[in-house]
Write a protein that holds these residues in place. Sequence first.
Motif, PDB file in Angstrom:
ATOM      1  N   UNK A   1       0.833  -1.198   0.000  1.00 20.96           N
ATOM      2  CA  UNK A   1       0.000   0.000   0.000  1.00 20.96           C
ATOM      3  C   UNK A   1       0.871   1.252   0.000  1.00 20.96           C
ATOM      4  N   UNK A   2       2.006   1.187   0.661  1.00 20.09           N
ATOM      5  CA  UNK A   2       2.915   2.347   0.683  1.00 20.09           C
ATOM      6  C   UNK A   2       3.424   2.672  -0.716  1.00 20.09           C
ATOM      7  N   UNK A   3       3.775   1.653  -1.491  1.00 25.21           N
ATOM      8  CA  UNK A   3       4.270   1.926  -2.842  1.00 25.21           C
ATOM      9  C   UNK A   3       3.153   2.450  -3.744  1.00 25.21           C
ATOM     10  N   UNK A   4       1.924   2.025  -3.495  1.00 25.76           N
ATOM     11  CA  UNK A   4       0.801   2.562  -4.264  1.00 25.76           C
ATOM     12  C   UNK A   4       0.549   4.020  -3.886  1.00 25.76           C
ATOM     13  N   UNK A   5       0.731   4.361  -2.622  1.00 29.03           N
ATOM     14  CA  UNK A   5       0.599   5.763  -2.206  1.00 29.03           C
ATOM     15  C   UNK A   5       1.665   6.622  -2.870  1.00 29.03           C
TER      16      UNK A   5
END
Length: 157
Positions: free
Chosen positions: A87-91
Amino acid sequence: MTSPAATPPAAAQVQPTFTGVMRGEWIKLLALRSTWWALASTAGVITLVALAAAMSLNAMADDPALAPGIEQMHGAEVIAGGFHFGILTIAVLGALLITGEYATGMIRSTFAAVPSRIPVLRASRTARAHATQIARSNATPTTRTTSVAGAIWYRLT
């Protein structure tokens, strides 16, 4: 004999459709190298965290004090453990897309073509959601395979 001058046709009023706006957002999304890097790093992070979780479970199984805790865990917890980091990389991908659009000035041409912001925001959100879903669905089988391979490798060493 002179003929009357032909009058030019009136400019057509074209309303942007959601399909057209969506097509434009997909082009902007897939044209950037950072999109591909962020999606690839998402799949990589999810897979590597699942591998690390699988290997740590094997290490826990070898320790008699920690072994009873493993019985209460589910396999889905191991496989899905990397999705929180993904999710962090998508953010990061979302931040890169929005800031890149403002930095290059592409947002002005987007809103010149589609004056209403709501269809643009919906199309942008939908395009990012589909790209994220594709990255996640590609990472899920990889995490399963990697978790099993990590468990086998740990047992062999």
